[in-house]
Scaffold this active site. Structure first.
Site, PDB file in Angstrom:
ATOM      1  N   PHE A 142     -66.167 -61.926  18.992  1.00 42.16           N
ATOM      2  CA  PHE A 142     -67.440 -62.306  18.377  1.00 42.16           C
ATOM      3  C   PHE A 142     -67.185 -63.296  17.238  1.00 42.16           C
ATOM      4  O   PHE A 142     -66.181 -63.183  16.528  1.00 42.16           O
ATOM      5  CB  PHE A 142     -68.160 -61.058  17.857  1.00 42.16           C
ATOM      6  CG  PHE A 142     -69.574 -61.317  17.461  1.00 42.16           C
ATOM      7  CD1 PHE A 142     -70.558 -61.482  18.423  1.00 42.16           C
ATOM      8  CD2 PHE A 142     -69.934 -61.439  16.129  1.00 42.16           C
ATOM      9  CE1 PHE A 142     -71.877 -61.746  18.058  1.00 42.16           C
ATOM     10  CE2 PHE A 142     -71.244 -61.697  15.759  1.00 42.16           C
ATOM     11  CZ  PHE A 142     -72.214 -61.858  16.726  1.00 42.16           C
ATOM     12  N   ASP A 219     -63.425 -53.384  16.696  1.00 42.09           N
ATOM     13  CA  ASP A 219     -64.841 -53.693  16.558  1.00 42.09           C
ATOM     14  C   ASP A 219     -65.573 -52.909  17.646  1.00 42.09           C
ATOM     15  O   ASP A 219     -65.411 -53.192  18.843  1.00 42.09           O
ATOM     16  CB  ASP A 219     -65.067 -55.203  16.720  1.00 42.09           C
ATOM     17  CG  ASP A 219     -66.518 -55.613  16.541  1.00 42.09           C
ATOM     18  OD1 ASP A 219     -67.411 -54.778  16.784  1.00 42.09           O
ATOM     19  OD2 ASP A 219     -66.764 -56.786  16.184  1.00 42.09           O
ATOM     20  N   TYR A 244     -77.540 -51.093  14.689  1.00 42.40           N
ATOM     21  CA  TYR A 244     -78.865 -51.556  15.129  1.00 42.40           C
ATOM     22  C   TYR A 244     -78.931 -51.805  16.632  1.00 42.40           C
ATOM     23  O   TYR A 244     -79.999 -52.135  17.146  1.00 42.40           O
ATOM     24  CB  TYR A 244     -79.302 -52.818  14.372  1.00 42.40           C
ATOM     25  CG  TYR A 244     -78.242 -53.878  14.211  1.00 42.40           C
ATOM     26  CD1 TYR A 244     -77.902 -54.722  15.255  1.00 42.40           C
ATOM     27  CD2 TYR A 244     -77.593 -54.038  12.992  1.00 42.40           C
ATOM     28  CE1 TYR A 244     -76.929 -55.691  15.099  1.00 42.40           C
ATOM     29  CE2 TYR A 244     -76.619 -55.004  12.822  1.00 42.40           C
ATOM     30  CZ  TYR A 244     -76.290 -55.830  13.885  1.00 42.40           C
ATOM     31  OH  TYR A 244     -75.325 -56.789  13.725  1.00 42.40           O
ATOM     32  N   LYS A 245     -77.827 -51.617  17.342  1.00 46.58           N
ATOM     33  CA  LYS A 245     -77.832 -51.775  18.792  1.00 46.58           C
ATOM     34  C   LYS A 245     -78.151 -50.423  19.429  1.00 46.58           C
ATOM     35  O   LYS A 245     -79.288 -49.977  19.430  1.00 46.58           O
ATOM     36  CB  LYS A 245     -76.488 -52.332  19.262  1.00 46.58           C
ATOM     37  CG  LYS A 245     -76.114 -53.690  18.657  1.00 46.58           C
ATOM     38  CD  LYS A 245     -74.786 -54.189  19.181  1.00 46.58           C
ATOM     39  CE  LYS A 245     -74.274 -55.408  18.418  1.00 46.58           C
ATOM     40  NZ  LYS A 245     -75.114 -56.588  18.578  1.00 46.58           N
ATOM     41  N   ARG A 393     -77.791 -62.583  29.379  1.00 42.53           N
ATOM     42  CA  ARG A 393     -77.188 -61.278  29.179  1.00 42.53           C
ATOM     43  C   ARG A 393     -78.220 -60.175  29.351  1.00 42.53           C
ATOM     44  O   ARG A 393     -79.273 -60.182  28.718  1.00 42.53           O
ATOM     45  CB  ARG A 393     -76.547 -61.216  27.784  1.00 42.53           C
ATOM     46  CG  ARG A 393     -75.505 -60.146  27.617  1.00 42.53           C
ATOM     47  CD  ARG A 393     -74.765 -60.302  26.298  1.00 42.53           C
ATOM     48  NE  ARG A 393     -75.656 -60.176  25.145  1.00 42.53           N
ATOM     49  CZ  ARG A 393     -75.242 -59.980  23.906  1.00 42.53           C
ATOM     50  NH1 ARG A 393     -73.945 -59.907  23.649  1.00 42.53           N
ATOM     51  NH2 ARG A 393     -76.106 -59.876  22.914  1.00 42.53           N
TER      52      ARG A 393
END
Length: 421
Positions: A142, A219, A244-245, A393
């Protein structure tokens, strides 16, 4: 564009029947009702970027504002707020990442926590062996991870060791083994690749890094709450994940950090703030780090931001992470079958691992028109996201996504690609 091809119509009908049967047999189907918006016709393919809000969180946030914040005011810090980063951290440890109590804390953003842990690990390694100057990271990690490593290396006189990867997969054991050695201080890896959904063998990769004398920072942003993690059993040193995912903490909710107990007294974190001191209210002239996970805090904990995730954590504990993973595999496998049946004839390819054991909770579809397709779908209340190069995605959150919703979204992708491709 609506197809009239008999074979295509039969394939679509078969997928409709399959989706209906899978939803009827889904042991987690009742949990979908716990999320706001799940009852609408909007198709949400972005739970791996921002999860739907639990209905219970609306009540929790309202009660907090009126009763605790409004009623207790500053007394709330003494009564419960000071311990929230640790109590919620322990829940994440227990329900999500396989960590014993006292090793996980909530606070700061993913970026800030990654900086603290990578920098702290690098400094500790350098102090023990000045020859260890390299930080290993892959070129498809990322952006924040890559940018941080580059900045820390320049800041501390280190060197970045880049690992090249296949964009439709991720770091392999052979590639990692070739990258680490006597000069490696820290390895930073993503458990699930943000672009392809590739699921790394975290236990094996940790062992490879340890064999070279390196520390590993994992991560967990795209795996926490979707893929089982066994931080203690797999020998993790350090890890960071967002909330928050799949944990549905809300926009910008704070991240969590894991530091194995064996490292807590030897690592120094670089952002020395009052909340990480041995006596928070001593206001002393010198910084003295606290014992345990408090030393990895810096400033005042973001209490409001960490409230909502508690409701999804309760759902995860109720459902069990293994059952959540089983549904995640079923959802992504169904999406891949739908892509093969509906989208492959239009030139769309699957840019994610086909082996479920090597795939996290999302699937990336590749086609030159995907940027325009994504924009059109958003206007139609079908919400995937776009990732270069040419990737749409499909993020499928197991607790809030149904198979029927997944198929409705794939049919919308089919129509958009047919028109725009």
């Amino acid at each position: 564009m609506t197809t009239t091809d008999p074979a295509a119509l039969r394939a679509a009908a078969a997928l409709e029947a399959e989706a209906s049967a899978l939803d009827a047999a889904d042991p987690l189907r009742a949990h979908r009702d716990a999320f706001l918006g799940a009852e609408t016709s909007l198709v949400y393919f972005d739970g791996n970027s921002l999860g739907r809000p639990p209905r219970a969180s609306v009540e929790r946030l309202t009660a907090f504002a009126t009763e605790q914040w409004g009623g207790r005011l500053i007394r709330g810090w003494d009564e419960s707020w000071m311990q929230l980063p640790f109590s919620i951290g322990d829940t994440i440890g227990r329900a999500v990442i396989g960590a014993a109590p006292g090793q996980t804390v909530v606070g700061d953003s993913t970026t800030v926590l990654l900086y603290k842990l990578v920098r702290g690990a690098f400094d500790a390694q350098q102090a023990a062996d000045p020859a260890r100057v390299e930080i290993v990271v892959d070129r498809d990690n990322f952006p924040t991870d890559r940018y941080l490593v580059d900045g820390i290396a320049r800041e501390r006189g280190g060197v970045v060791r880049w690992v090249d990867v296949d964009l439709s997969a991720g770091v392999t054991a052979d590639a990692l083994r070739a990258a680490v050695g006597p000069q490696t201080a820290v390895v930073l890896l993503s458990h699930v690749a943000y672009r392809s959904g590739y699921l790394a063998d975290a236990a094996a990769f940790t062992a490879i890094a340890h064999d070279a004398g390196a520390l590993v920072v994992w991560d967990l942003c795209h795996s926490a709450g979707s893929v089982p993690v066994a931080a203690d059993a797999w020998g993790f040193d350090l890890a960071v994940g967002c909330t928050y995912k799949y944990l549905n903490g809300g926009p910008g909710s704070p991240a969590f950090a894991y530091v194995a107990a064996r490292h807590q007294e030897t690592l120094s974190q670089p952002i020395q703030g009052w909340m990480g001191t041995a006596d928070v209210f001593a206001m002393g002239p010198d910084y003295r780090p606290a014992e345990g996970m408090r030393r990895f805090l810096s400033g005042t904990p973001p209490i409001v931001g960490m409230l909502a995730m508690q409701d999804t954590l309760a759902l995860i504990e109720d459902a069990g992470i293994d059952a959540i993973r089983a549904k995640s595999i079923a959802l992504t496998a169904f999406a891949v079958r739908a892509a093969d049946e509906l989208l492959a004839p239009l030139g769309v390819s699957v840019a994610s691992p086909r082996d479920p054991a090597a795939r996290g909770g999302h699937v990336t579809l590749s086609h030159p028109a995907m940027r325009a397709v994504t924009a059109r779908l958003w206007a139609e209340d079908v919400i995937p996201d776009y990732r270069d190069p040419e990737g749409l995605r499909i993020g499928l959150s197991p607790l809030s996504t149904s198979f029927a919703e997944t198929l409705a979204g794939m049919r919308a992708v089919e129509a958009a690609v047919a028109d725009l491709g």
